[in-house]
Motif scaffolding. Structure first.
Motif, PDB file in Angstrom:
ATOM      1  N   PRO A  38       6.445  -4.855 -13.846  1.00  0.00           N
ATOM      2  CA  PRO A  38       6.344  -3.393 -13.853  1.00  0.00           C
ATOM      3  C   PRO A  38       5.278  -2.861 -12.891  1.00  0.00           C
ATOM      4  O   PRO A  38       5.442  -1.806 -12.301  1.00  0.00           O
ATOM      5  N   GLN A  39       4.189  -3.617 -12.710  1.00  0.00           N
ATOM      6  CA  GLN A  39       3.148  -3.186 -11.779  1.00  0.00           C
ATOM      7  C   GLN A  39       3.663  -3.207 -10.343  1.00  0.00           C
ATOM      8  O   GLN A  39       3.359  -2.300  -9.558  1.00  0.00           O
ATOM      9  N   GLN A  40       4.441  -4.223  -9.978  1.00  0.00           N
ATOM     10  CA  GLN A  40       4.999  -4.283  -8.633  1.00  0.00           C
ATOM     11  C   GLN A  40       5.987  -3.149  -8.400  1.00  0.00           C
ATOM     12  O   GLN A  40       6.028  -2.560  -7.327  1.00  0.00           O
ATOM     13  N   ARG A  41       6.796  -2.839  -9.409  1.00  0.00           N
ATOM     14  CA  ARG A  41       7.741  -1.720  -9.268  1.00  0.00           C
ATOM     15  C   ARG A  41       6.990  -0.403  -9.118  1.00  0.00           C
ATOM     16  O   ARG A  41       7.379   0.457  -8.337  1.00  0.00           O
ATOM     17  N   ALA A  42       5.885  -0.222  -9.850  1.00  0.00           N
ATOM     18  CA  ALA A  42       5.093   1.005  -9.737  1.00  0.00           C
ATOM     19  C   ALA A  42       4.475   1.114  -8.349  1.00  0.00           C
ATOM     20  O   ALA A  42       4.430   2.199  -7.768  1.00  0.00           O
ATOM     21  N   MET A  43       4.012  -0.014  -7.783  1.00  0.00           N
ATOM     22  CA  MET A  43       3.435   0.023  -6.436  1.00  0.00           C
ATOM     23  C   MET A  43       4.502   0.412  -5.411  1.00  0.00           C
ATOM     24  O   MET A  43       4.231   1.186  -4.500  1.00  0.00           O
ATOM     25  N   ASP A  44       5.716  -0.108  -5.567  1.00  0.00           N
ATOM     26  CA  ASP A  44       6.803   0.264  -4.655  1.00  0.00           C
ATOM     27  C   ASP A  44       7.103   1.755  -4.755  1.00  0.00           C
ATOM     28  O   ASP A  44       7.338   2.426  -3.763  1.00  0.00           O
ATOM     29  N   ARG A  45       7.090   2.279  -5.970  1.00  0.00           N
ATOM     30  CA  ARG A  45       7.346   3.705  -6.186  1.00  0.00           C
ATOM     31  C   ARG A  45       6.273   4.546  -5.511  1.00  0.00           C
ATOM     32  O   ARG A  45       6.559   5.529  -4.849  1.00  0.00           O
ATOM     33  N   GLU A  46       5.014   4.132  -5.643  1.00  0.00           N
ATOM     34  CA  GLU A  46       3.902   4.865  -5.009  1.00  0.00           C
ATOM     35  C   GLU A  46       4.030   4.834  -3.492  1.00  0.00           C
ATOM     36  O   GLU A  46       3.761   5.832  -2.817  1.00  0.00           O
ATOM     37  N   ASP A  47       4.447   3.694  -2.943  1.00  0.00           N
ATOM     38  CA  ASP A  47       4.644   3.601  -1.491  1.00  0.00           C
ATOM     39  C   ASP A  47       5.725   4.564  -1.027  1.00  0.00           C
ATOM     40  O   ASP A  47       5.593   5.215   0.004  1.00  0.00           O
ATOM     41  N   ARG A  48       6.819   4.653  -1.781  1.00  0.00           N
ATOM     42  CA  ARG A  48       7.887   5.589  -1.410  1.00  0.00           C
ATOM     43  C   ARG A  48       7.395   7.028  -1.477  1.00  0.00           C
ATOM     44  O   ARG A  48       7.700   7.838  -0.614  1.00  0.00           O
ATOM     45  N   TRP A  49       6.619   7.369  -2.525  1.00  0.00           N
ATOM     46  CA  TRP A  49       6.077   8.732  -2.638  1.00  0.00           C
ATOM     47  C   TRP A  49       5.140   9.029  -1.475  1.00  0.00           C
ATOM     48  O   TRP A  49       5.166  10.108  -0.899  1.00  0.00           O
ATOM     49  N   ARG A  50       4.284   8.068  -1.141  1.00  0.00           N
ATOM     50  CA  ARG A  50       3.338   8.261  -0.050  1.00  0.00           C
ATOM     51  C   ARG A  50       4.069   8.473   1.272  1.00  0.00           C
ATOM     52  O   ARG A  50       3.723   9.356   2.048  1.00  0.00           O
ATOM     53  N   GLU A  51       5.120   7.689   1.514  1.00  0.00           N
ATOM     54  CA  GLU A  51       5.895   7.833   2.743  1.00  0.00           C
ATOM     55  C   GLU A  51       6.611   9.179   2.781  1.00  0.00           C
ATOM     56  O   GLU A  51       6.669   9.835   3.811  1.00  0.00           O
ATOM     57  N   ARG A  52       7.123   9.614   1.637  1.00  0.00           N
ATOM     58  CA  ARG A  52       7.807  10.919   1.583  1.00  0.00           C
ATOM     59  C   ARG A  52       6.816  12.054   1.854  1.00  0.00           C
ATOM     60  O   ARG A  52       7.122  12.994   2.588  1.00  0.00           O
ATOM     61  N   ASP A  53       5.636  11.980   1.269  1.00  0.00           N
ATOM     62  CA  ASP A  53       4.617  13.006   1.513  1.00  0.00           C
ATOM     63  C   ASP A  53       4.236  13.054   2.988  1.00  0.00           C
ATOM     64  O   ASP A  53       4.103  14.125   3.570  1.00  0.00           O
ATOM     65  N   ARG A  54       4.066  11.889   3.590  1.00  0.00           N
ATOM     66  CA  ARG A  54       3.720  11.827   5.013  1.00  0.00           C
ATOM     67  C   ARG A  54       4.822  12.460   5.861  1.00  0.00           C
ATOM     68  O   ARG A  54       4.560  13.229   6.776  1.00  0.00           O
ATOM     69  N   TRP A  55       6.081  12.150   5.531  1.00  0.00           N
ATOM     70  CA  TRP A  55       7.209  12.716   6.270  1.00  0.00           C
ATOM     71  C   TRP A  55       7.253  14.236   6.115  1.00  0.00           C
ATOM     72  O   TRP A  55       7.452  14.964   7.075  1.00  0.00           O
ATOM     73  N   GLU A  56       7.038  14.737   4.898  1.00  0.00           N
ATOM     74  CA  GLU A  56       7.089  16.184   4.666  1.00  0.00           C
ATOM     75  C   GLU A  56       5.955  16.902   5.391  1.00  0.00           C
ATOM     76  O   GLU A  56       6.138  18.006   5.896  1.00  0.00           O
ATOM     77  N   ARG A  57       4.763  16.301   5.443  1.00  0.00           N
ATOM     78  CA  ARG A  57       3.657  16.918   6.174  1.00  0.00           C
ATOM     79  C   ARG A  57       3.968  17.006   7.660  1.00  0.00           C
ATOM     80  O   ARG A  57       3.709  18.022   8.299  1.00  0.00           O
ATOM     81  N   ARG A  58       4.544  15.921   8.227  1.00  0.00           N
ATOM     82  CA  ARG A  58       4.925  15.956   9.648  1.00  0.00           C
ATOM     83  C   ARG A  58       5.969  17.025   9.904  1.00  0.00           C
ATOM     84  O   ARG A  58       5.896  17.755  10.886  1.00  0.00           O
ATOM     85  N   ARG A  59       6.935  17.143   9.022  1.00  0.00           N
ATOM     86  CA  ARG A  59       7.991  18.146   9.174  1.00  0.00           C
ATOM     87  C   ARG A  59       7.421  19.560   9.095  1.00  0.00           C
ATOM     88  O   ARG A  59       7.763  20.427   9.885  1.00  0.00           O
ATOM     89  N   ALA A  60       6.513  19.793   8.155  1.00  0.00           N
ATOM     90  CA  ALA A  60       5.899  21.110   8.014  1.00  0.00           C
ATOM     91  C   ALA A  60       5.049  21.445   9.236  1.00  0.00           C
ATOM     92  O   ALA A  60       5.052  22.583   9.709  1.00  0.00           O
ATOM     93  N   TYR A  61       4.355  20.453   9.773  1.00  0.00           N
ATOM     94  CA  TYR A  61       3.525  20.691  10.957  1.00  0.00           C
ATOM     95  C   TYR A  61       4.396  21.103  12.139  1.00  0.00           C
ATOM     96  O   TYR A  61       4.093  22.054  12.846  1.00  0.00           O
ATOM     97  N   ARG A  62       5.518  20.391  12.341  1.00  0.00           N
ATOM     98  CA  ARG A  62       6.417  20.751  13.438  1.00  0.00           C
ATOM     99  C   ARG A  62       7.012  22.131  13.228  1.00  0.00           C
ATOM    100  O   ARG A  62       7.155  22.900  14.163  1.00  0.00           O
ATOM    101  N   ALA A  63       7.341  22.459  11.991  1.00  0.00           N
ATOM    102  CA  ALA A  63       7.935  23.759  11.698  1.00  0.00           C
ATOM    103  C   ALA A  63       6.937  24.883  11.964  1.00  0.00           C
ATOM    104  O   ALA A  63       7.296  25.937  12.483  1.00  0.00           O
ATOM    105  N   GLU A  64       5.673  24.680  11.615  1.00  0.00           N
ATOM    106  CA  GLU A  64       4.661  25.704  11.857  1.00  0.00           C
ATOM    107  C   GLU A  64       4.424  25.907  13.344  1.00  0.00           C
ATOM    108  O   GLU A  64       4.174  27.002  13.811  1.00  0.00           O
TER     109      GLU A  64
END
Length: 89
Positions: A38-64
């Motif tokens: 379960p700890q490994q699955r939680a780490m994978d989930r956190e990595d996906r969230w972190r990557e999604r946040d990074r992608w959304e910030r880049r998208r918002a920066y380009r949009a601005e």
């Protein structure tokens, strides 16, 4: 008799693999066995969230950078309607 033997064999296979697996899911896509803890699955989930946040910030920066806000005013019999619109070039 053949059906009983095949059912018994399938049951033994599932029971044997489930003893070592951390997660066994049976759903519309079939049987899935996940050997991670379960700890490994939680780490994978956190990595996906972190990557999604990074992608959304880049998208918002380009949009601005390429967009501006315009206020459009339209006259109607009941009065003016102001609408703020984001226009991207």
């Amino acid at each position: 008799m053949k059906l009983l033997a095949s059912t018994l064999a399938a049951g033994l296979l599932l029971a044997g693999s489930g003893a070592f697996a951390q997660s066994v899911d049976i759903g519309p896509g079939g049987v899935r066995i996940d050997p991670r803890t379960p700890q490994q699955r939680a780490m994978d989930r956190e990595d996906r969230w972190r990557e999604r946040d990074r992608w959304e910030r880049r998208r918002a920066y380009r949009a601005e950078r390429d967009c501006r806000t315009e206020t459009r005013i339209r006259e109607t019999p009941r009065g003016e309607i102001r609408r703020t619109v984001r226009v991207c070039d």
